[in-house]
Design an enzyme around this catalytic site. Structure first.
Site, mmCIF file in Angstrom:
data_model
loop_
_atom_site.group_PDB
_atom_site.id
_atom_site.type_symbol
_atom_site.label_atom_id
_atom_site.label_comp_id
_atom_site.label_asym_id
_atom_site.label_seq_id
_atom_site.Cartn_x
_atom_site.Cartn_y
_atom_site.Cartn_z
ATOM 1 N N LYS A 111 0.870 -1.189 0.000
ATOM 2 C CA LYS A 111 0.000 0.000 0.000
ATOM 3 C C LYS A 111 0.894 1.222 0.000
ATOM 4 O O LYS A 111 2.017 1.183 0.495
ATOM 5 C CB LYS A 111 -0.867 0.020 1.260
ATOM 6 C CG LYS A 111 -2.104 0.876 1.130
ATOM 7 C CD LYS A 111 -3.175 0.141 0.329
ATOM 8 C CE LYS A 111 -4.499 0.802 0.373
ATOM 9 N NZ LYS A 111 -5.579 -0.096 -0.086
ATOM 10 N N GLY A 226 -24.391 4.068 2.058
ATOM 11 C CA GLY A 226 -23.555 4.576 0.976
ATOM 12 C C GLY A 226 -24.202 4.203 -0.332
ATOM 13 O O GLY A 226 -24.927 3.185 -0.422
ATOM 14 N N GLY A 228 -22.345 4.479 -3.532
ATOM 15 C CA GLY A 228 -21.269 4.697 -4.490
ATOM 16 C C GLY A 228 -20.946 3.410 -5.216
ATOM 17 O O GLY A 228 -21.805 2.526 -5.361
ATOM 18 N N ASN A 229 -19.694 3.265 -5.641
ATOM 19 C CA ASN A 229 -19.306 2.110 -6.460
ATOM 20 C C ASN A 229 -19.593 0.777 -5.755
ATOM 21 O O ASN A 229 -20.293 -0.076 -6.291
ATOM 22 C CB ASN A 229 -17.815 2.240 -6.810
ATOM 23 C CG ASN A 229 -17.323 1.048 -7.603
ATOM 24 O OD1 ASN A 229 -17.015 0.005 -7.039
ATOM 25 N ND2 ASN A 229 -17.288 1.161 -8.911
ATOM 26 N N ALA A 230 -19.060 0.601 -4.571
ATOM 27 C CA ALA A 230 -19.177 -0.695 -3.891
ATOM 28 C C ALA A 230 -20.634 -1.020 -3.585
ATOM 29 O O ALA A 230 -21.118 -2.120 -3.887
ATOM 30 C CB ALA A 230 -18.337 -0.684 -2.615
HETATM 31 P P1 NAD Z 1 -17.501 5.893 -3.597
HETATM 32 O O1 NAD Z 1 -16.842 7.193 -3.458
HETATM 33 O O2 NAD Z 1 -17.890 5.401 -4.945
HETATM 34 O O3 NAD Z 1 -18.844 5.879 -2.715
HETATM 35 C C1 NAD Z 1 -18.900 6.284 -1.400
HETATM 36 C C2 NAD Z 1 -20.350 6.519 -1.030
HETATM 37 O O4 NAD Z 1 -20.423 6.800 0.359
HETATM 38 C C3 NAD Z 1 -20.982 7.707 -1.740
HETATM 39 O O5 NAD Z 1 -22.273 7.362 -2.177
HETATM 40 C C4 NAD Z 1 -21.097 8.772 -0.639
HETATM 41 O O6 NAD Z 1 -22.199 9.629 -0.832
HETATM 42 C C5 NAD Z 1 -21.320 7.870 0.555
HETATM 43 N N1 NAD Z 1 -21.096 8.554 1.815
HETATM 44 C C6 NAD Z 1 -20.135 9.454 2.146
HETATM 45 N N2 NAD Z 1 -20.333 9.906 3.403
HETATM 46 C C7 NAD Z 1 -21.433 9.251 3.859
HETATM 47 C C8 NAD Z 1 -22.136 9.270 5.074
HETATM 48 N N3 NAD Z 1 -21.758 10.071 6.080
HETATM 49 N N4 NAD Z 1 -23.220 8.458 5.219
HETATM 50 C C9 NAD Z 1 -23.625 7.653 4.206
HETATM 51 N N5 NAD Z 1 -22.990 7.602 3.038
HETATM 52 C C10 NAD Z 1 -21.912 8.397 2.864
HETATM 53 O O7 NAD Z 1 -16.542 4.854 -2.852
HETATM 54 P P2 NAD Z 1 -16.445 3.281 -3.024
HETATM 55 O O8 NAD Z 1 -15.374 2.975 -3.994
HETATM 56 O O9 NAD Z 1 -17.798 2.706 -3.193
HETATM 57 O O10 NAD Z 1 -15.867 2.896 -1.591
HETATM 58 C C11 NAD Z 1 -16.705 2.743 -0.468
HETATM 59 C C12 NAD Z 1 -16.022 1.851 0.541
HETATM 60 O O11 NAD Z 1 -15.715 0.612 -0.060
HETATM 61 C C13 NAD Z 1 -14.700 2.387 1.099
HETATM 62 O O12 NAD Z 1 -14.567 1.988 2.444
HETATM 63 C C14 NAD Z 1 -13.672 1.678 0.251
HETATM 64 O O13 NAD Z 1 -12.410 1.575 0.906
HETATM 65 C C15 NAD Z 1 -14.329 0.333 0.104
HETATM 66 N N6 NAD Z 1 -13.793 -0.444 -1.016
HETATM 67 C C16 NAD Z 1 -14.037 -0.062 -2.303
HETATM 68 C C17 NAD Z 1 -13.483 -0.792 -3.336
HETATM 69 C C18 NAD Z 1 -13.752 -0.441 -4.775
HETATM 70 O O14 NAD Z 1 -13.283 -1.174 -5.657
HETATM 71 N N7 NAD Z 1 -14.508 0.605 -5.067
HETATM 72 C C19 NAD Z 1 -12.678 -1.921 -3.066
HETATM 73 C C20 NAD Z 1 -12.456 -2.288 -1.737
HETATM 74 C C21 NAD Z 1 -13.025 -1.527 -0.726
#
Ligand code: NAD
Length: 424
Positions: A111, A226, A228-230
């Protein structure tokens, strides 16, 4: 000393797994916990105003007994400052080692990142590119397709990955080296299915967890924290398996949709209005109400430290799939275990991402590219097996799934270490 040291947490998890495995040897425990190498670099950048600004970057290489180091590069400025960030990347590199071992991909843990917040500090495109290429230059000796393969993380995207790949290739006599990095755009050698990987992988683990506790996913109620992507892809794939999303949230608030709604409709609404809040037929609720909604599957998919002891006491779900990293506080784990809620811990639930990153690297090394279904099916096999192996261990040792996944991962790394021994 760094406050709330994340590396101390990572070390404790290793020691807990060693306790279960009966490993008393302090040397082996230290070997498993400590990173092999932490590189800290100075990155001078000429800013657009002509002044020089010096940034600090890191690459922590935790363990490569099972294969090259693998893990993201983040551009972030945690509250604890530069020293905290160093401990954070050390911890995150340790978790990558265990994550890769659980889904049995032949990679280790790494990392890195730069102490900078490109959003709040409003760096220009050109400043960001100079910073990225400066960092790539400084870490170029320790990365490479057979050494250490970084990927996007917080506030980095396919664009930065392309710049790192290009810098690395040029530094190595113009040798085309797509395998030095993953998370690339498709046109630069990226993999199909990488964009949905984390959510899809989380949905596969939920499917296996549902089988394990004999929960029918048809009509099962899902809550997503949330959007977002995940979390959205986890929601969409769970929906394809027959489940129904009944509450969601984003940074602007949480909503309950008692009758349930199609994820695609909520996405449409968010695209138009900028938030899930106000979705027709929904009611605004608090974060606590969202997390403690009566449902079958809770997917914390946004932030760290959401499920406290207080929330854990009020949870009304059967499965928690931690799509986000670190959503549950250690104080909550024993409460959740006692309530017989099945937790799919983050290092398993969100490992679909690293699994498809691995498959991207394999395709880059072959120079041959698979279809979406071929990639998704391969990931499904690894993650499903990871769940089954960890679940069996949790039953065998009568421990929760968080500990069981760590025990499984530590066993797999030790197996490789035992074969190699120490040299020189
Ligand atoms: P993202 O930026 O696409 O989405 C994040 C979401 O969280 C958004 O919809 C945002 O509005 C929401 N959010 C922010 N503050 C908030 C709050 N106070 N209450 C509720 N929702 C809130 O990010 P992502 O890529 O989906 O990542 C989300 C989590 O998943 C992180 O912990 C990340 O480390 C983990 N993760 C993601 C991936 C990946 O491939 N995308 C891989 C492993 C782990």
């Amino acid at each position: 000393m760094v406050k709330n040291d994340p590396f101390a947490n990572a070390t404790k998890q290793v020691n807990d797994a060693c306790d279960v495995l009966g490993i008393k040897d302090k040397g082996i425990r230290e070997y498993l916990a400590m990173p092999n190498r932490i590189l800290r670099v100075k990155i001078p950048v000429t800013m657009d105003n002509g002044k020089i600004r010096v940034f600090t970057g890191f690459r922590s290489q935790h363990n490569n007994d099972r294969g090259p180091y693998k893990g993201g590069i983040r551009y972030f400025n945690p509250e604890g400052g530069v020293e905290y960030m160093e401990r954070e990347v050390m911890a995150l590199s340790s978790w990558m080692t265990w994550k890769c071992a659980i889904v049995d991909v032949p990679l280790g843990g790494g990392k890195g990142g730069i102490y900078v917040n490109p959003k709040t500090e409003k760096l220009s495109e050109n400043e960001l590119e100079r910073l990225t290429r400066g960092f790539a230059y400084k870490i170029s000796e320790v990365i490479g397709p057979e050494k250490d393969i970084p990927a996007p993380d917080v506030y980095t995207t396919g664009k930065e990955m392309t710049q790192i790949m290009d810098t690395f290739s040029k530094l190595n006599g113009n040798k085309y080296s797509p395998g030095v990095i993953t998370g690339k755009p498709i046109s630069m050698g990226g993999s199909l299915a990488r964009n949905v990987a984390t959510g899809l992988g989380a949905a596969y683990t939920v499917r296996e967890a549902a089988k394990a506790i004999k929960l029918n996913l048809k009509g099962a109620k899902v809550v997503l924290q949330g959007f977002g992507n995940a979390s959205t892809f986890a929601g969409e794939y769970l929906e394809k398996m027959g489940a129904k999303v009944i509450a969601v949230s984003d940074s602007k608030g949480s909503i309950s949709i008692p009758k349930g709604a199609k994820v695609s409709k909520i996405i449409e609404h968010k695209q138009k209005k900028g938030s899930v809040v106000g979705f027709p037929g929904s009611k605004k609720i608090s974060t606590e109400e969202l997390l403690t909604t009566k449902c079958d599957v809770l997917v914390p998919g946004a932030l760290e430290n959401q499920i406290t002891a207080k929330i854990a006491n009020k949870l009304q779900c059967k499965i928690i799939a931690e799509a986000a990293n670190g959503p549950t506080l250690p104080e909550a784990d024993p409460i959740i275990y006692k309530k017989k809620i099945l937790v799919i811990p983050d290092i398993l639930a969100n490992s679909g991402g690293v699994c498809i990153s691995y498959l991207e690297w394999v395709q880059n090394n072959m120079g041959y590219y698979w279809t979406f279904d071929e990639v998704a099916n391969k990931m499904e096999k690894n993650i499903t097996k990871g769940f089954k192996d960890a679940y069996a261990l949790s039953k065998k040792h009568k421990i929760d799934m968080r500990k069981a996944t760590m025990v499984l991962a530590v066993e797999r790394v030790l197996e490789a270490f035992d074969q190699k021994g120490i040299w020189p």
